[in-house]
Design an enzyme around this catalytic site. Structure first.
Site, PDB file in Angstrom:
ATOM      1  N   ALA A 163       0.871  -1.190   0.000  1.00  0.00           N
ATOM      2  CA  ALA A 163       0.000   0.000   0.000  1.00  0.00           C
ATOM      3  C   ALA A 163       0.905   1.237   0.000  1.00  0.00           C
ATOM      4  O   ALA A 163       0.802   2.120   0.851  1.00  0.00           O
ATOM      5  CB  ALA A 163      -0.956  -0.006   1.186  1.00  0.00           C
ATOM      6  N   HIS A 169       3.060   4.625  -0.687  1.00  0.00           N
ATOM      7  CA  HIS A 169       2.721   6.028  -0.921  1.00  0.00           C
ATOM      8  C   HIS A 169       4.032   6.808  -1.047  1.00  0.00           C
ATOM      9  O   HIS A 169       5.125   6.219  -0.977  1.00  0.00           O
ATOM     10  CB  HIS A 169       1.842   6.564   0.222  1.00  0.00           C
ATOM     11  CG  HIS A 169       2.391   6.255   1.584  1.00  0.00           C
ATOM     12  ND1 HIS A 169       3.521   6.837   2.081  1.00  0.00           N
ATOM     13  CD2 HIS A 169       1.961   5.375   2.535  1.00  0.00           C
ATOM     14  CE1 HIS A 169       3.761   6.370   3.283  1.00  0.00           C
ATOM     15  NE2 HIS A 169       2.840   5.462   3.590  1.00  0.00           N
ATOM     16  N   HIS A 186       6.971   6.035   1.295  1.00  0.00           N
ATOM     17  CA  HIS A 186       7.805   4.868   0.957  1.00  0.00           C
ATOM     18  C   HIS A 186       8.757   5.212  -0.190  1.00  0.00           C
ATOM     19  O   HIS A 186       9.918   4.810  -0.196  1.00  0.00           O
ATOM     20  CB  HIS A 186       6.929   3.694   0.497  1.00  0.00           C
ATOM     21  CG  HIS A 186       6.064   3.116   1.568  1.00  0.00           C
ATOM     22  ND1 HIS A 186       4.696   3.221   1.556  1.00  0.00           N
ATOM     23  CD2 HIS A 186       6.361   2.408   2.680  1.00  0.00           C
ATOM     24  CE1 HIS A 186       4.181   2.612   2.605  1.00  0.00           C
ATOM     25  NE2 HIS A 186       5.171   2.101   3.311  1.00  0.00           N
ATOM     26  N   GLN A 189      10.811   7.720  10.015  1.00  0.00           N
ATOM     27  CA  GLN A 189      10.702   8.264  11.383  1.00  0.00           C
ATOM     28  C   GLN A 189       9.266   8.200  11.898  1.00  0.00           C
ATOM     29  O   GLN A 189       9.022   8.299  13.093  1.00  0.00           O
ATOM     30  CB  GLN A 189      11.196   9.718  11.386  1.00  0.00           C
ATOM     31  CG  GLN A 189      11.243  10.338  12.774  1.00  0.00           C
ATOM     32  CD  GLN A 189      11.126  11.843  12.755  1.00  0.00           C
ATOM     33  OE1 GLN A 189      11.883  12.497  12.045  1.00  0.00           O
ATOM     34  NE2 GLN A 189      10.200  12.397  13.507  1.00  0.00           N
ATOM     35  N   LYS A 190       8.293   8.025  10.998  1.00  0.00           N
ATOM     36  CA  LYS A 190       6.900   8.012  11.466  1.00  0.00           C
ATOM     37  C   LYS A 190       6.700   6.906  12.515  1.00  0.00           C
ATOM     38  O   LYS A 190       6.029   7.087  13.503  1.00  0.00           O
ATOM     39  CB  LYS A 190       5.910   7.820  10.319  1.00  0.00           C
ATOM     40  CG  LYS A 190       4.484   8.006  10.832  1.00  0.00           C
ATOM     41  CD  LYS A 190       3.473   7.818   9.765  1.00  0.00           C
ATOM     42  CE  LYS A 190       3.255   6.411   9.402  1.00  0.00           C
ATOM     43  NZ  LYS A 190       2.353   5.616  10.169  1.00  0.00           N
ATOM     44  N   ASP A 191       7.337   5.762  12.269  1.00  0.00           N
ATOM     45  CA  ASP A 191       7.256   4.670  13.248  1.00  0.00           C
ATOM     46  C   ASP A 191       8.463   4.801  14.174  1.00  0.00           C
ATOM     47  O   ASP A 191       9.393   3.990  14.125  1.00  0.00           O
ATOM     48  CB  ASP A 191       7.240   3.326  12.520  1.00  0.00           C
ATOM     49  CG  ASP A 191       5.991   3.183  11.689  1.00  0.00           C
ATOM     50  OD1 ASP A 191       4.912   3.051  12.265  1.00  0.00           O
ATOM     51  OD2 ASP A 191       6.088   3.243  10.448  1.00  0.00           O
ATOM     52  N   MET A 201       2.027  10.765   6.199  1.00  0.00           N
ATOM     53  CA  MET A 201       1.609   9.774   5.200  1.00  0.00           C
ATOM     54  C   MET A 201       1.637   8.385   5.803  1.00  0.00           C
ATOM     55  O   MET A 201       2.563   8.029   6.539  1.00  0.00           O
ATOM     56  CB  MET A 201       2.511   9.840   3.985  1.00  0.00           C
ATOM     57  CG  MET A 201       2.235  11.064   3.163  1.00  0.00           C
ATOM     58  SD  MET A 201       3.092  10.990   1.612  1.00  0.00           S
ATOM     59  CE  MET A 201       2.637  12.577   0.962  1.00  0.00           C
ATOM     60  N   ARG A 208      -2.534   3.532   6.084  1.00  0.00           N
ATOM     61  CA  ARG A 208      -3.861   3.539   6.727  1.00  0.00           C
ATOM     62  C   ARG A 208      -4.716   4.732   6.309  1.00  0.00           C
ATOM     63  O   ARG A 208      -5.937   4.679   6.426  1.00  0.00           O
ATOM     64  CB  ARG A 208      -3.704   3.546   8.250  1.00  0.00           C
ATOM     65  CG  ARG A 208      -3.187   2.234   8.786  1.00  0.00           C
ATOM     66  CD  ARG A 208      -2.786   2.354  10.234  1.00  0.00           C
ATOM     67  NE  ARG A 208      -1.943   1.228  10.593  1.00  0.00           N
ATOM     68  CZ  ARG A 208      -2.392   0.103  11.124  1.00  0.00           C
ATOM     69  NH1 ARG A 208      -3.658  -0.026  11.380  1.00  0.00           N
ATOM     70  NH2 ARG A 208      -1.566  -0.888  11.395  1.00  0.00           N
TER      71      ARG A 208
HETATM   72  O1  PAF Z   1       6.698  -0.478   8.975  1.00  0.00           O
HETATM   73  C1  PAF Z   1       6.285  -1.477   8.352  1.00  0.00           C
HETATM   74  O2  PAF Z   1       5.742  -1.367   7.255  1.00  0.00           O
HETATM   75  C2  PAF Z   1       6.468  -2.853   8.963  1.00  0.00           C
HETATM   76  O3  PAF Z   1       6.342  -2.818  10.351  1.00  0.00           O
HETATM   77  C3  PAF Z   1       7.775  -3.546   8.545  1.00  0.00           C
HETATM   78  C4  PAF Z   1       8.996  -2.784   9.034  1.00  0.00           C
HETATM   79  C5  PAF Z   1       7.831  -3.666   7.038  1.00  0.00           C
HETATM   80  C6  PAF Z   1       7.837  -4.946   9.149  1.00  0.00           C
HETATM   81  O4  PAF Z   1       6.757  -5.720   8.733  1.00  0.00           O
END
Ligand code: PAF
Length: 284
Positions: free
Chosen positions: A32, A34, A37, A149-151, A185, A188
């Site tokens: 998915a 965007h 990525h 950095q979002k995660d 972004m 979801r």
């Molecule tokens: O951030 C994500 O998209 C996922 O948590 C990852 C790092 C690809 C692991 O499945």
């Protein structure tokens, strides 16, 4: 762009290119895709000879079966985006390729990094992330790993895993890509209505207030105030925390070390996360 689906195929491709001295940049995703990525792909392309992206919706990191079921799967559009961005290989494995029978589980002491914020609300989530990222790194053996950095908590945990296990890979963290009105972004966002997507900008604008409030208020007071502001229809915040960027523990007073304000907020049944690094010393 090549699309490779088996460990054997990608490893043959990697062996051939590594022998020629090519460096590999790796962007793991769940699809998915965007613009956020693609900014990771662009950076990987700038810094390596070859770029590999994986798309694998990892079942072990979903603590909610409905969330896993609803996770968007858009292979055709994703491959087009990747190939337009100049990605060299899309690794698109099946569950059996990633988790073959008898695969040993990696053991890493996460020192509590997995128990706060996202971890407190999504039990087991980071164990799944650690397993899959470790497995993917073991398959791809990249020189550099690119994460967003979002995660924030995710990359902090992966950084810790890399150091604990002494893995030969450099983690590169890339800034959050935002929609024009500020919403971070995320795959979801696709599940929000047009109206919801506009309203969601409120999460970032509220979080941004911390930048000024920092001059006059204690971290804990800011968290309480911004939680209250976010806690209004149609939003439902889960947490607003100001934490040390390294240990992810709530801070009581401002320090010179990097700190980050993080939140998770529900909107239209979708859980959205965001964060802002509050100190000048950006974490990278
Ligand atoms: O951030 C994500 O998209 C996922 O948590 C990852 C790092 C690809 C692991 O499945």
């Amino acid at each position: 762009m090549l699309i490779l689906r088996t460990v054997q195929d990608i490893q043959s491709w990697l062996t051939f290119h590594s022998a020629k001295g090519s460096s590999i940049g790796f962007v793991p995703t769940m699809g998915a895709l965007h613009a956020g990525h693609i900014s990771l792909i662009d950076r990987a392309k700038r810094e390596n000879h070859l770029t590999v992206c994986s798309i694998f919706v990892n079942p072990t990191q979903f603590n909610d079966a409905k969330d896993l079921e609803k996770y968007p799967r858009t292979l055709e559009a994703d491959s087009l985006l990747l190939s337009n961005a100049g990605c060299d290989v899309l690794f698109y494995p099946s569950i059996a390729e990633i988790y073959p029978p008898g695969l040993a589980q990696v053991k890493v002491d996460l020192k509590g990094l997995d128990l706060v914020m996202e971890g407190a609300h999504r039990p087991g989530h980071f164990e799944g992330v650690v397993q899959v990222v470790h497995r993917l790194l073991d398959i791809v053996r990249p020189d550099r790993l690119y994460m967003g950095q979002k995660d924030f908590q995710q990359f902090t945990i992966i950084d810790h895993m890399i150091k604990e296990l002494n893995l030969p890979v450099q983690l590169v963290v890339c800034p959050i890509s935002r929609e024009p009105h500020g919403l971070a972004m995320s795959s979801r966002n696709e599940r929000l209505s047009t109206e919801g997507r506009k309203q969601a900008a409120f999460i970032y604008s509220t979080l941004s207030k911390a930048i000024d409030l920092k001059n006059t208020m204690k971290p804990e007071q800011i968290c309480l105030q911004l939680f209250d502001e976010l806690n209004q229809d149609p939003f439902k915040p889960e947490y607003v925390d100001i934490v040390g960027a390294d240990d992810l523990l709530p801070i009581k007073t401002w320090t010179d070390s990097p700190v980050v304000i993080c939140t998770a907020v529900w909107l239209e049944g979708i859980r959205l996360i965001d964060n802002i690094i509050l100190s000048l010393a950006a974490k990278e």
